[in-house]
Structure formats: C-alpha cells, structure tokens
Scaffold this motif. Sequence first.
Motif, PDB file in Angstrom:
ATOM      1  N   LEU A 148      -1.560  -5.905   8.046  1.00 25.16           N
ATOM      2  CA  LEU A 148      -0.974  -5.293   6.858  1.00 25.16           C
ATOM      3  C   LEU A 148       0.461  -4.830   7.125  1.00 25.16           C
ATOM      4  CD1 LEU A 148      -4.003  -3.215   5.541  1.00 25.16           C
ATOM      5  CD2 LEU A 148      -2.956  -5.188   4.410  1.00 25.16           C
ATOM      6  N   HIS A 149       0.683  -4.251   8.297  1.00 29.90           N
ATOM      7  CA  HIS A 149       2.028  -3.771   8.633  1.00 29.90           C
ATOM      8  C   HIS A 149       3.036  -4.907   8.629  1.00 29.90           C
ATOM      9  CE1 HIS A 149       4.983  -1.066  10.459  1.00 29.90           C
ATOM     10  NE2 HIS A 149       5.324  -2.093  11.232  1.00 29.90           N
ATOM     11  N   GLN A 150       2.678  -6.015   9.284  1.00 32.56           N
ATOM     12  CA  GLN A 150       3.578  -7.163   9.337  1.00 32.56           C
ATOM     13  C   GLN A 150       3.771  -7.782   7.955  1.00 32.56           C
ATOM     14  OE1 GLN A 150       5.406  -8.489  11.617  1.00 32.56           O
ATOM     15  NE2 GLN A 150       4.709  -7.664  13.569  1.00 32.56           N
ATOM     16  N   ALA A 151       2.678  -7.884   7.199  1.00 30.84           N
ATOM     17  CA  ALA A 151       2.763  -8.477   5.857  1.00 30.84           C
ATOM     18  C   ALA A 151       3.693  -7.674   4.969  1.00 30.84           C
ATOM     19  CB  ALA A 151       1.368  -8.568   5.242  1.00 30.84           C
ATOM     20  N   ARG A 152       3.545  -6.379   5.015  1.00 27.11           N
ATOM     21  CA  ARG A 152       4.390  -5.524   4.158  1.00 27.11           C
ATOM     22  C   ARG A 152       5.853  -5.636   4.554  1.00 27.11           C
ATOM     23  NH1 ARG A 152       2.482   0.568   2.396  1.00 27.11           N
ATOM     24  NH2 ARG A 152       3.981   0.829   0.693  1.00 27.11           N
ATOM     25  N   SER A 153       6.111  -5.743   5.852  1.00 24.20           N
ATOM     26  CA  SER A 153       7.497  -5.865   6.308  1.00 24.20           C
ATOM     27  C   SER A 153       8.119  -7.194   5.903  1.00 24.20           C
ATOM     28  CB  SER A 153       7.580  -5.694   7.829  1.00 24.20           C
ATOM     29  OG  SER A 153       7.001  -6.805   8.496  1.00 24.20           O
ATOM     30  N   HIS A 154       7.269  -8.201   5.623  1.00 21.61           N
ATOM     31  CA  HIS A 154       7.747  -9.508   5.182  1.00 21.61           C
ATOM     32  C   HIS A 154       7.703  -9.650   3.657  1.00 21.61           C
ATOM     33  CE1 HIS A 154       7.243 -10.529   9.461  1.00 21.61           C
ATOM     34  NE2 HIS A 154       8.031 -11.566   9.216  1.00 21.61           N
ATOM     35  N   GLY A 155       7.413  -8.568   2.945  1.00 19.81           N
ATOM     36  CA  GLY A 155       7.501  -8.580   1.492  1.00 19.81           C
ATOM     37  C   GLY A 155       6.255  -8.997   0.756  1.00 19.81           C
ATOM     38  N   LEU A 156       5.137  -9.190   1.456  1.00 19.91           N
ATOM     39  CA  LEU A 156       3.901  -9.536   0.771  1.00 19.91           C
ATOM     40  C   LEU A 156       3.348  -8.308   0.047  1.00 19.91           C
ATOM     41  CD1 LEU A 156       4.075 -11.699   3.178  1.00 19.91           C
ATOM     42  CD2 LEU A 156       1.598 -11.923   2.871  1.00 19.91           C
ATOM     43  N   LEU A 157       2.627  -8.538  -1.035  1.00 20.39           N
ATOM     44  CA  LEU A 157       1.865  -7.467  -1.674  1.00 20.39           C
ATOM     45  C   LEU A 157       0.665  -7.169  -0.782  1.00 20.39           C
ATOM     46  CD1 LEU A 157       1.177  -5.675  -4.167  1.00 20.39           C
ATOM     47  CD2 LEU A 157      -0.082  -7.642  -5.064  1.00 20.39           C
ATOM     48  N   THR A 158       0.346  -5.890  -0.568  1.00 20.75           N
ATOM     49  CA  THR A 158      -0.740  -5.538   0.338  1.00 20.75           C
ATOM     50  C   THR A 158      -1.746  -4.610  -0.327  1.00 20.75           C
ATOM     51  OG1 THR A 158       0.625  -3.744   1.243  1.00 20.75           O
ATOM     52  CG2 THR A 158       0.600  -5.825   2.460  1.00 20.75           C
ATOM     53  N   GLY A 159      -3.010  -4.845  -0.023  1.00 21.83           N
ATOM     54  CA  GLY A 159      -4.092  -3.999  -0.495  1.00 21.83           C
ATOM     55  C   GLY A 159      -5.095  -3.774   0.622  1.00 21.83           C
ATOM     56  N   ALA A 160      -5.908  -2.747   0.479  1.00 24.60           N
ATOM     57  CA  ALA A 160      -6.916  -2.439   1.489  1.00 24.60           C
ATOM     58  C   ALA A 160      -8.242  -2.118   0.818  1.00 24.60           C
ATOM     59  CB  ALA A 160      -6.470  -1.248   2.343  1.00 24.60           C
ATOM     60  N   ILE A 161      -9.320  -2.536   1.475  1.00 30.22           N
ATOM     61  CA  ILE A 161     -10.674  -2.206   1.050  1.00 30.22           C
ATOM     62  C   ILE A 161     -11.334  -1.474   2.205  1.00 30.22           C
ATOM     63  CG2 ILE A 161     -12.946  -3.179   0.509  1.00 30.22           C
ATOM     64  CD1 ILE A 161     -11.547  -5.397  -1.017  1.00 30.22           C
ATOM     65  N   VAL A 162     -11.550  -0.153   2.040  1.00 29.08           N
ATOM     66  CA  VAL A 162     -12.064   0.683   3.119  1.00 29.08           C
ATOM     67  C   VAL A 162     -13.142   1.630   2.593  1.00 29.08           C
ATOM     68  CG1 VAL A 162      -9.896   0.594   4.410  1.00 29.08           C
ATOM     69  CG2 VAL A 162     -10.252   2.407   2.747  1.00 29.08           C
ATOM     70  N   CYS A 163     -13.846   2.257   3.522  1.00 31.87           N
ATOM     71  CA  CYS A 163     -14.933   3.167   3.142  1.00 31.87           C
ATOM     72  C   CYS A 163     -14.797   4.542   3.769  1.00 31.87           C
ATOM     73  CB  CYS A 163     -16.283   2.535   3.489  1.00 31.87           C
ATOM     74  SG  CYS A 163     -16.635   1.058   2.520  1.00 31.87           S
ATOM     75  N   ASN A 164     -13.607   4.883   4.226  1.00 32.77           N
ATOM     76  CA  ASN A 164     -13.275   6.224   4.691  1.00 32.77           C
ATOM     77  C   ASN A 164     -12.000   6.674   3.980  1.00 32.77           C
ATOM     78  OD1 ASN A 164     -15.230   7.066   6.662  1.00 32.77           O
ATOM     79  ND2 ASN A 164     -14.414   5.495   8.042  1.00 32.77           N
ATOM     80  N   PRO A 165     -11.870   7.948   3.688  1.00 32.65           N
ATOM     81  CA  PRO A 165     -10.640   8.436   3.056  1.00 32.65           C
ATOM     82  C   PRO A 165      -9.516   8.612   4.063  1.00 32.65           C
ATOM     83  CG  PRO A 165     -12.150  10.257   3.412  1.00 32.65           C
ATOM     84  CD  PRO A 165     -12.871   9.014   3.867  1.00 32.65           C
ATOM     85  N   GLY A 166      -8.296   8.387   3.616  1.00 36.62           N
ATOM     86  CA  GLY A 166      -7.129   8.688   4.438  1.00 36.62           C
ATOM     87  C   GLY A 166      -7.062   7.932   5.741  1.00 36.62           C
ATOM     88  N   SER A 167      -7.413   6.673   5.738  1.00 36.92           N
ATOM     89  CA  SER A 167      -7.482   5.904   6.980  1.00 36.92           C
ATOM     90  C   SER A 167      -6.146   5.244   7.312  1.00 36.92           C
ATOM     91  CB  SER A 167      -8.549   4.821   6.864  1.00 36.92           C
ATOM     92  OG  SER A 167      -8.156   3.832   5.919  1.00 36.92           O
TER      93      SER A 167
END
Length: 271
Positions: A148-167
């Motif tokens: 995700l870090h690399q993708a965001r730095s290259h301008g991709l749209l990023t999303g996350a699917i997680v089951c803990n808050p504030g991860s």
Amino acid sequence: MEKRITEQSSEYDNLQQMSTHDLLVGINREDARVHEAVRKTIPVMEQLVERIVERMRRGGRLFYIGAGTSGRLGVTDASELPPTFGVPFDRVIGLIAGGDGALRRAVEHAEDDLDGAWRDLSPYHPTADDTLIGIAASGTTPYVIGGLHQARSHGLLTGAIVCNPGSPVAAEAEYALEAVTGPEFVTGSTRMKAGTAQKMMLNMLSTTVMIRLGRVEGNRMVNMQLTNNKLIDRGTRMVAQSTGLDEAEARKALLKWGSVKRAIEHHAKNL
C-alpha cells in the motif's frame, strides 16, 4: 504491547469439553455479530467504490493483495468476477504473499516481506488509474503495509480491508474499511469471523463496482461466461424471457453470440 482485538482471548473457554451442539451454537452466535460490523463500513465503502469505478471506466485495474486467508479471499474474489460478470481476466487481479503456491500451503515468512507486494505488482506495470486493495485481518501484515505504501507513492488509489481499528494497514490506505468483529471463537483464528467479514466486504465492493460498470442489467448476469451447462441453461432462460423465443431458439442464439447480452441485442436488431 497491547494485543489487537483479533488476537484477544476468546469469550469461550474449555472448548474441548463442550458438546457438539454448544460448539456450533457458540460459533453461530459469534458469526451473527459480523453483519453489524460490516454494515458500519458502508459509508467509506461507498466513496471507495465510486473512485474505483471512475478509474476502471478509464481503463484502470483493480488489484487485491494479502497473505494467508486474506490473500486467498482476494484471489477468490478476483477469479470469480470474469465468469460472473464477463470482465476480462486482466482487469481484476488477486496477489497472495508467497505466490500461487501459497493458495494451498503456507509459505514461510512470505507475509513478513515489506517489499514483496510491490515486487509482485511490478510485472503488471501499475499506473495511477489502478486501484490497490490491501486485505489483512490483523491490519499489521508487512506484505500489505509495504504494498500500500509503494502504491500510494506511485499515485494508485488505495483501500484497506481490516478487522482491527487504527491499524498500520489502514493508515497506509486512503480508504480503510474497518469491520471490528471482536475476538474469535478459537483465539486468534481469523479465518473465522474476520474471514467472514472480509468475504462479505469483498462481495459488496466488487459486485457494486461491476453493477456500476454496467455488467448487470435488471438483476441478471447478462455478461456471464458460458463455462458449464448450468450457466448455459441459466442464460437460455434469460434470453427466452427477454425475447419471447422458445428455449430451443433461445439456446441457439445464446451459443451463437456467446453471451446473454449480445443474444438479446442481436434479436432486438432483427425485429
């Protein structure tokens, strides 16, 4: 360090002494909590879907990354979209830490490779029109964090699917879907409630994207691939219902044109 909620001790104990009935009832009781946790992600998911649709209309792709159960769920969702909605196989792609071999057998330490996901993505030559969804029940998987870090730095749209808050995974994504499902029935076994929540969110997200992209008409999968007799029979019924053709003629038209949508369109042109 405080344990993540998904790692906290189960509310049930001495499972080995419980009856089969009580085990099943307990698991079912915990599963009933998943729906509400997933419902709370809808406001953020709505925004994410709209932005994915914008990009895919421009030719962008949707990528999933994850490790273990999370990775398998992403690969499953990606692999189900072409036969269901007729979307090309190279438009939605699921990647799992350790490669395809990890779908059947865990690959040691693959999820700990911070650079692994971007290395796996690089052969696809990702662009700013693409979207990367990182899937991680714990929200702490280095493979997903790094991707995700690399993708965001290259301008991709990023999303996350997680089951803990504030991860940490959520922190790396522009849009974080956090379904907090609580401790598992078997302590730490996130293939259970967390896995169910992730599957639900993937179903919601990808199905809505496909509908918004015009891959469904009415409530029917008019672009589905005709990969087996069951789907050919289903498609035949759709064509017959939409055109008034008898089943034999509907089947003939379906097989000639290769999809429900095209068979109906060509029938309408010839009226």
